[in-house]
Design a protein around this motif. Structure first.
Motif, PDB file in Angstrom:
ATOM      1  N   GLY A  55       0.781  -1.543   0.027  1.00  0.00           N
ATOM      2  CA  GLY A  55       0.175  -0.045   0.257  1.00  0.00           C
ATOM      3  C   GLY A  55       0.799   1.350   0.029  1.00  0.00           C
ATOM      4  O   GLY A  55       1.890   1.208  -0.695  1.00  0.00           O
ATOM      5  N   ARG A  56       0.394   2.311   0.990  1.00  0.00           N
ATOM      6  CA  ARG A  56       1.097   3.406   0.749  1.00  0.00           C
ATOM      7  C   ARG A  56       2.235   3.519   1.770  1.00  0.00           C
ATOM      8  O   ARG A  56       2.268   2.977   2.862  1.00  0.00           O
ATOM      9  N   ASN A  57       3.159   4.249   1.411  1.00  0.00           N
ATOM     10  CA  ASN A  57       4.473   4.545   2.251  1.00  0.00           C
ATOM     11  C   ASN A  57       5.291   3.447   2.561  1.00  0.00           C
ATOM     12  O   ASN A  57       5.355   3.150   3.470  1.00  0.00           O
ATOM     13  N   PHE A  58       5.256   2.533   1.528  1.00  0.00           N
ATOM     14  CA  PHE A  58       6.083   1.230   1.837  1.00  0.00           C
ATOM     15  C   PHE A  58       7.388   1.600   2.144  1.00  0.00           C
ATOM     16  O   PHE A  58       8.118   2.202   1.372  1.00  0.00           O
ATOM     17  N   GLY A  59       8.332   1.192   3.037  1.00  0.00           N
ATOM     18  CA  GLY A  59       9.616   1.160   3.511  1.00  0.00           C
ATOM     19  C   GLY A  59       9.908   2.118   4.312  1.00  0.00           C
ATOM     20  O   GLY A  59      10.857   2.766   4.440  1.00  0.00           O
ATOM     21  N   LEU A  79       5.837  -3.494  -6.147  1.00  0.00           N
ATOM     22  CA  LEU A  79       4.971  -2.600  -6.689  1.00  0.00           C
ATOM     23  C   LEU A  79       4.167  -2.050  -5.656  1.00  0.00           C
ATOM     24  O   LEU A  79       3.714  -2.678  -4.615  1.00  0.00           O
ATOM     25  N   ALA A  80       4.259  -0.773  -5.327  1.00  0.00           N
ATOM     26  CA  ALA A  80       3.333  -0.187  -4.254  1.00  0.00           C
ATOM     27  C   ALA A  80       2.488   1.198  -4.666  1.00  0.00           C
ATOM     28  O   ALA A  80       2.834   1.702  -5.632  1.00  0.00           O
ATOM     29  N   GLU A  81       1.353   1.502  -3.820  1.00  0.00           N
ATOM     30  CA  GLU A  81       0.749   2.758  -4.089  1.00  0.00           C
ATOM     31  C   GLU A  81       1.667   3.911  -3.987  1.00  0.00           C
ATOM     32  O   GLU A  81       1.489   4.894  -4.713  1.00  0.00           O
ATOM     33  N   VAL A 101       2.298   2.064  -8.108  1.00  0.00           N
ATOM     34  CA  VAL A 101       1.069   1.531  -9.086  1.00  0.00           C
ATOM     35  C   VAL A 101      -0.171   2.104  -7.929  1.00  0.00           C
ATOM     36  O   VAL A 101      -0.523   1.366  -7.094  1.00  0.00           O
ATOM     37  N   PRO A 102      -0.688   3.349  -8.293  1.00  0.00           N
ATOM     38  CA  PRO A 102      -1.864   3.702  -7.624  1.00  0.00           C
ATOM     39  C   PRO A 102      -2.842   2.572  -7.544  1.00  0.00           C
ATOM     40  O   PRO A 102      -3.301   1.937  -8.551  1.00  0.00           O
ATOM     41  N   GLY A 103      -3.502   2.413  -6.310  1.00  0.00           N
ATOM     42  CA  GLY A 103      -4.480   1.288  -6.205  1.00  0.00           C
ATOM     43  C   GLY A 103      -4.111  -0.035  -6.162  1.00  0.00           C
ATOM     44  O   GLY A 103      -4.785  -1.071  -6.417  1.00  0.00           O
ATOM     45  N   ALA A 104      -2.788  -0.347  -5.980  1.00  0.00           N
ATOM     46  CA  ALA A 104      -1.996  -1.494  -6.267  1.00  0.00           C
ATOM     47  C   ALA A 104      -2.865  -2.802  -5.281  1.00  0.00           C
ATOM     48  O   ALA A 104      -3.018  -3.875  -5.887  1.00  0.00           O
ATOM     49  N   ARG A 105      -3.207  -2.284  -4.266  1.00  0.00           N
ATOM     50  CA  ARG A 105      -3.856  -3.356  -3.385  1.00  0.00           C
ATOM     51  C   ARG A 105      -5.333  -3.767  -3.708  1.00  0.00           C
ATOM     52  O   ARG A 105      -5.782  -4.660  -3.170  1.00  0.00           O
ATOM     53  N   THR A 130      -7.125  -7.924 -15.378  1.00  0.00           N
ATOM     54  CA  THR A 130      -7.043  -6.417 -15.249  1.00  0.00           C
ATOM     55  C   THR A 130      -5.944  -5.934 -15.585  1.00  0.00           C
ATOM     56  O   THR A 130      -4.801  -6.582 -15.253  1.00  0.00           O
ATOM     57  N   THR A 131      -6.140  -5.024 -16.348  1.00  0.00           N
ATOM     58  CA  THR A 131      -4.794  -4.355 -17.046  1.00  0.00           C
ATOM     59  C   THR A 131      -4.859  -2.780 -16.400  1.00  0.00           C
ATOM     60  O   THR A 131      -5.874  -2.233 -16.362  1.00  0.00           O
ATOM     61  N   GLY A 132      -3.609  -2.252 -16.442  1.00  0.00           N
ATOM     62  CA  GLY A 132      -3.418  -0.736 -16.324  1.00  0.00           C
ATOM     63  C   GLY A 132      -2.015  -0.246 -16.735  1.00  0.00           C
ATOM     64  O   GLY A 132      -1.450  -0.954 -16.998  1.00  0.00           O
ATOM     65  N   ARG A 133      -1.999   1.202 -16.504  1.00  0.00           N
ATOM     66  CA  ARG A 133      -0.727   1.776 -16.741  1.00  0.00           C
ATOM     67  C   ARG A 133      -0.479   2.858 -15.720  1.00  0.00           C
ATOM     68  O   ARG A 133      -1.244   3.515 -15.364  1.00  0.00           O
ATOM     69  N   THR A 134       0.855   2.899 -15.329  1.00  0.00           N
ATOM     70  CA  THR A 134       1.205   3.801 -14.581  1.00  0.00           C
ATOM     71  C   THR A 134       2.636   4.742 -15.161  1.00  0.00           C
ATOM     72  O   THR A 134       3.100   4.107 -16.208  1.00  0.00           O
ATOM     73  N   ALA A 135       3.006   5.445 -14.451  1.00  0.00           N
ATOM     74  CA  ALA A 135       4.202   6.351 -14.689  1.00  0.00           C
ATOM     75  C   ALA A 135       5.508   5.137 -14.921  1.00  0.00           C
ATOM     76  O   ALA A 135       5.674   4.791 -13.975  1.00  0.00           O
ATOM     77  N   PRO A 136       6.058   5.102 -16.099  1.00  0.00           N
ATOM     78  CA  PRO A 136       7.320   4.209 -16.130  1.00  0.00           C
ATOM     79  C   PRO A 136       8.244   4.779 -15.486  1.00  0.00           C
ATOM     80  O   PRO A 136       8.409   5.801 -14.780  1.00  0.00           O
TER      81      PRO A 136
END
Length: 181
Positions: A55-59, A79-81, A101-105, A130-136
């Motif tokens: 999710g958010r703030n991983f690490g 992969l994390a939000e 990846v926004p909404g990864a969970r 399910t497919t999607g795209r985020t900033a590379p």
């Protein structure tokens, strides 16, 4: 790259990933204790090519060298939000892809198979279609990952002894755009 998914929550700190008692161990032994408190026995189940989703703030937390432990376990990518910025940079430095990846969970569940292209930002949950795209990832980060981490890149460029290159680059990530690799 493709792999099986392991999903974790928000604000997972590096202390939970790399417990203090393991910091006195050699890397291969310490790697057996990743997520020791959160998921006892996880390292017995993870296999090379698996992908950690969070999710958010991983690490968040201290800059313990967790990415090295993930690479030792064979984790292919994170992969994390969103990532704690220091943790993100440590992952890149160690040659471990970390993609926001926004909404990864909401897209991935434990055990799903995922395919991700870090050069294009495209991802697919192969289990649910399910497919999607985020900033590379930016080109410089892709170059660092393709080298096997920042130290391997420095060896390639002559700033470190070239004799160290193969050891430093073990596990380098291919980054051909659009290849799905």
């Amino acid at each position: 790259m493709s792999g099986r998914v392991w999903v974790f929550g928000d604000s997972i700190d590096t202390d939970a990933m790399y417990p203090a008692f393991a910091m006195k161990m050699d890397v291969p032994e310490a790697a057996r204790h990743v997520f020791h408190q959160l998921r006892p026995g996880w390292t017995d189940q993870v296999r090379p090519g698996d992908i950690v989703v969070a999710g958010r703030n991983f690490g968040v937390g201290s800059s313990r060298p967790v990415a090295t432990l993930f690479r030792t376990l064979g984790v292919a990518a994170l992969l994390a939000e969103d990532f704690n910025s220091l943790f993100f940079r440590n992952a890149v430095n160690a040659g471990l892809p970390a993609l926001t990846v926004p909404g990864a969970r909401t897209v991935f569940r434990d055990g799903d198979e995922v395919t991700v292209d870090i050069a294009t930002g495209e991802y697919r949950n192969d289990t649910t279609a399910t497919t999607g795209r985020t900033a590379p990832l930016p080109p410089l980060i892709l170059e660092i990952l393709a080298s096997g981490g920042v130290l391997a890149r420095l060896a390639e460029q002559g700033y470190l002894p070239i004799e160290l290159l193969e050891v430093l680059r073990s596990g380098a990530v291919p980054v051909e755009s659009g290849s799905g690799a």
